[in-house]
Design a protein around this motif. Structure first.
Motif, PDB file in Angstrom:
ATOM      1  N   THR A   5     -40.340  70.538 -40.814  1.00 42.44           N
ATOM      2  CA  THR A   5     -39.965  71.244 -41.329  1.00 42.44           C
ATOM      3  C   THR A   5     -38.515  71.594 -40.522  1.00 42.44           C
ATOM      4  O   THR A   5     -37.592  72.024 -40.074  1.00 42.44           O
ATOM      5  CB  THR A   5     -40.451  72.321 -40.751  1.00 42.44           C
ATOM      6  OG1 THR A   5     -41.704  72.779 -41.737  1.00 42.44           O
ATOM      7  CG2 THR A   5     -39.668  73.753 -41.924  1.00 42.44           C
ATOM      8  N   ARG A   6     -38.943  71.665 -38.774  1.00 45.54           N
ATOM      9  CA  ARG A   6     -37.348  71.523 -37.537  1.00 45.54           C
ATOM     10  C   ARG A   6     -38.136  70.559 -36.841  1.00 45.54           C
ATOM     11  O   ARG A   6     -38.949  69.451 -36.978  1.00 45.54           O
ATOM     12  CB  ARG A   6     -37.986  73.271 -37.138  1.00 45.54           C
ATOM     13  CG  ARG A   6     -36.913  74.541 -38.122  1.00 45.54           C
ATOM     14  CD  ARG A   6     -37.664  76.014 -37.731  1.00 45.54           C
ATOM     15  NE  ARG A   6     -38.642  75.886 -36.968  1.00 45.54           N
ATOM     16  CZ  ARG A   6     -39.340  76.562 -38.285  1.00 45.54           C
ATOM     17  NH1 ARG A   6     -38.880  77.163 -39.543  1.00 45.54           N
ATOM     18  NH2 ARG A   6     -40.382  76.784 -38.179  1.00 45.54           N
ATOM     19  N   GLN A  25     -46.224  72.935 -34.535  1.00 44.27           N
ATOM     20  CA  GLN A  25     -45.793  74.200 -33.816  1.00 44.27           C
ATOM     21  C   GLN A  25     -45.333  73.242 -32.313  1.00 44.27           C
ATOM     22  O   GLN A  25     -45.757  73.142 -31.340  1.00 44.27           O
ATOM     23  CB  GLN A  25     -45.833  75.100 -33.808  1.00 44.27           C
ATOM     24  CG  GLN A  25     -46.209  76.328 -34.903  1.00 44.27           C
ATOM     25  CD  GLN A  25     -47.171  77.635 -34.089  1.00 44.27           C
ATOM     26  OE1 GLN A  25     -46.751  78.872 -33.730  1.00 44.27           O
ATOM     27  NE2 GLN A  25     -48.291  77.587 -34.705  1.00 44.27           N
ATOM     28  N   ASP A  49     -41.972  71.149 -35.734  1.00 40.22           N
ATOM     29  CA  ASP A  49     -42.055  72.169 -36.448  1.00 40.22           C
ATOM     30  C   ASP A  49     -42.137  71.970 -37.714  1.00 40.22           C
ATOM     31  O   ASP A  49     -41.820  70.373 -38.534  1.00 40.22           O
ATOM     32  CB  ASP A  49     -41.501  73.265 -36.309  1.00 40.22           C
ATOM     33  CG  ASP A  49     -41.803  74.023 -35.400  1.00 40.22           C
ATOM     34  OD1 ASP A  49     -41.996  73.697 -34.044  1.00 40.22           O
ATOM     35  OD2 ASP A  49     -41.478  74.784 -35.073  1.00 40.22           O
ATOM     36  N   VAL A  50     -44.320  72.039 -38.434  1.00 34.06           N
ATOM     37  CA  VAL A  50     -44.077  71.563 -39.937  1.00 34.06           C
ATOM     38  C   VAL A  50     -44.685  72.393 -40.435  1.00 34.06           C
ATOM     39  O   VAL A  50     -45.221  73.509 -39.814  1.00 34.06           O
ATOM     40  CB  VAL A  50     -45.252  70.175 -40.026  1.00 34.06           C
ATOM     41  CG1 VAL A  50     -45.590  70.507 -41.131  1.00 34.06           C
ATOM     42  CG2 VAL A  50     -44.024  69.006 -39.919  1.00 34.06           C
ATOM     43  N   VAL A  51     -44.486  73.550 -41.702  1.00 32.22           N
ATOM     44  CA  VAL A  51     -44.374  74.489 -41.867  1.00 32.22           C
ATOM     45  C   VAL A  51     -44.932  74.225 -44.016  1.00 32.22           C
ATOM     46  O   VAL A  51     -44.154  74.015 -44.580  1.00 32.22           O
ATOM     47  CB  VAL A  51     -43.830  75.996 -41.521  1.00 32.22           C
ATOM     48  CG1 VAL A  51     -44.556  77.046 -42.484  1.00 32.22           C
ATOM     49  CG2 VAL A  51     -43.032  75.922 -40.651  1.00 32.22           C
ATOM     50  N   ARG A  52     -46.096  74.554 -44.003  1.00 34.60           N
ATOM     51  CA  ARG A  52     -46.264  74.527 -45.602  1.00 34.60           C
ATOM     52  C   ARG A  52     -46.714  76.249 -45.846  1.00 34.60           C
ATOM     53  O   ARG A  52     -47.431  76.896 -45.726  1.00 34.60           O
ATOM     54  CB  ARG A  52     -47.585  73.625 -46.114  1.00 34.60           C
ATOM     55  CG  ARG A  52     -46.986  72.312 -45.232  1.00 34.60           C
ATOM     56  CD  ARG A  52     -48.151  71.128 -45.796  1.00 34.60           C
ATOM     57  NE  ARG A  52     -48.160  69.636 -45.234  1.00 34.60           N
ATOM     58  CZ  ARG A  52     -49.322  68.680 -45.016  1.00 34.60           C
ATOM     59  NH1 ARG A  52     -50.320  69.769 -44.387  1.00 34.60           N
ATOM     60  NH2 ARG A  52     -48.132  67.710 -44.659  1.00 34.60           N
ATOM     61  N   PRO A 105     -47.468  77.632 -40.850  1.00 34.71           N
ATOM     62  CA  PRO A 105     -47.923  76.887 -39.461  1.00 34.71           C
ATOM     63  C   PRO A 105     -48.386  75.629 -39.513  1.00 34.71           C
ATOM     64  O   PRO A 105     -49.325  75.849 -39.013  1.00 34.71           O
ATOM     65  CB  PRO A 105     -47.137  77.455 -38.167  1.00 34.71           C
ATOM     66  CG  PRO A 105     -47.958  78.723 -38.135  1.00 34.71           C
ATOM     67  CD  PRO A 105     -48.140  79.099 -39.913  1.00 34.71           C
ATOM     68  N   HIS A 129     -41.850  64.627 -43.781  1.00 30.51           N
ATOM     69  CA  HIS A 129     -40.498  65.179 -42.649  1.00 30.51           C
ATOM     70  C   HIS A 129     -40.992  66.768 -42.025  1.00 30.51           C
ATOM     71  O   HIS A 129     -41.415  67.011 -42.442  1.00 30.51           O
ATOM     72  CB  HIS A 129     -39.195  65.361 -44.046  1.00 30.51           C
ATOM     73  CG  HIS A 129     -38.634  64.296 -44.659  1.00 30.51           C
ATOM     74  ND1 HIS A 129     -37.973  63.816 -43.318  1.00 30.51           N
ATOM     75  CD2 HIS A 129     -38.253  64.362 -45.535  1.00 30.51           C
ATOM     76  CE1 HIS A 129     -37.417  62.456 -43.956  1.00 30.51           C
ATOM     77  NE2 HIS A 129     -37.326  62.615 -45.530  1.00 30.51           N
TER      78      HIS A 129
END
Length: 262
Positions: A57-58, A21, A11-14, A18, A55
């Motif tokens: 996020t998860r 996902q 996951d990448v969250v900014r 999201p 990087h």
């Protein structure tokens, strides 16, 4: 086959939003992946993860066997060839000098840094492979967009990376420029059989015949991934772009039409 890239449940969250996902992907040596999706689907973000530029996020990302978060990113990036057609060079460098900046991963030549004879020879080989032998001494401002793109591919290959990432390399090219680029990528595939590539685009017509696998992204999620024959179908690409599409493949190249056959 040797794994070059592995992303698992990423996951990448900014700013609370999201961008990617639950993305998982494995790329092996000698594979050539296409990463497709509409604008805003998350293609460039995923490429940034695979190139060790950002990087997750998860989830976990391993590039060339090294996990992000446990390795010096600058060192890792030196082992990955990253081609961005928006290369910020403004100096009138010659093609050979632009290619040689790939050794230092710098936009301009590093002062007092002189390439070794074998590095000069490798630059010449790459310039020939990418179809630029007649432009070796040409200056950057005089090059066409297509010639610049091929120069940047040669530059990215100077450190002999195992992985080459191409972020919409056909951006701004006319038809002859696009075809020259695709031909150069095919020459590259034949000359470097262990090299893995990931090419981002939203135009199937830009894919080289040697493309082996594809990922379809829609709104930050993987819609489909796997061998191109299984992924690049009218139904699946149509869902990706939210259009009724008909795809045809001839001599390894794709054409797309809106609308379905009766």
């Amino acid at each position: 086959m040797t794994e070059v890239l592995r992303a698992e449940d990423v996951d990448v969250v900014r700013n609370g939003r999201p961008i990617l996902q639950e993305v998982s992907l494995t790329v092996r040596a000698g594979e050539h992946w296409a990463l497709l999706g509409a604008n805003g689907a998350g293609k460039s973000t995923l490429l940034g993860l695979l190139g060790a530029l950002i990087h997750p996020t998860r989830g976990t990302v391993e590039v060339l066997g090294r996990r992000l978060g446990r390795v010096d990113l600058r060192e890792l990036r030196s082992s990955v060839g990253h081609v961005d057609p928006r290369h910020p060079l403004s100096s009138p460098l010659r093609v050979r000098d632009v290619v040689l900046t790939g050794l230092t991963n710098s936009v301009e030549p590093v002062p007092r840094s002189q390439p070794a004879p074998e590095q000069e020879e490798r630059a010449g080989e790459l310039i020939r492979t990418l179809g630029l032998a007649d432009h070796r001494e040409a200056r950057w401002p005089t090059l066409s967009q297509g010639q610049r793109g091929r120069t940047l591919i040669a530059r990215a290959l100077m450190p002999q990376p195992r992985l080459l990432l191409l972020d919409e390399p056909a951006t701004g090219l006319d038809l002859p420029g696009r075809e020259q680029l695709i031909g150069a990528l095919e020459e590259l595939r034949l000359a470097h059989p262990r090299l893995a590539t990931v090419l981002v685009t939203h135009h199937l017509e830009e894919l080289p015949p040697g493309t082996t696998h594809a990922v379809l992204l829609r709104e930050g999620r993987v819609l489909a991934l796997g061998p191109v024959a299984e992924v690049l179908t009218g139904d699946q690409v149509g869902k990706c772009f939210d259009l009724p599409l008909t795809l045809e493949r001839r001599d390894g190249r794709w054409t797309v039409r809106i609308g379905r056959r009766a």
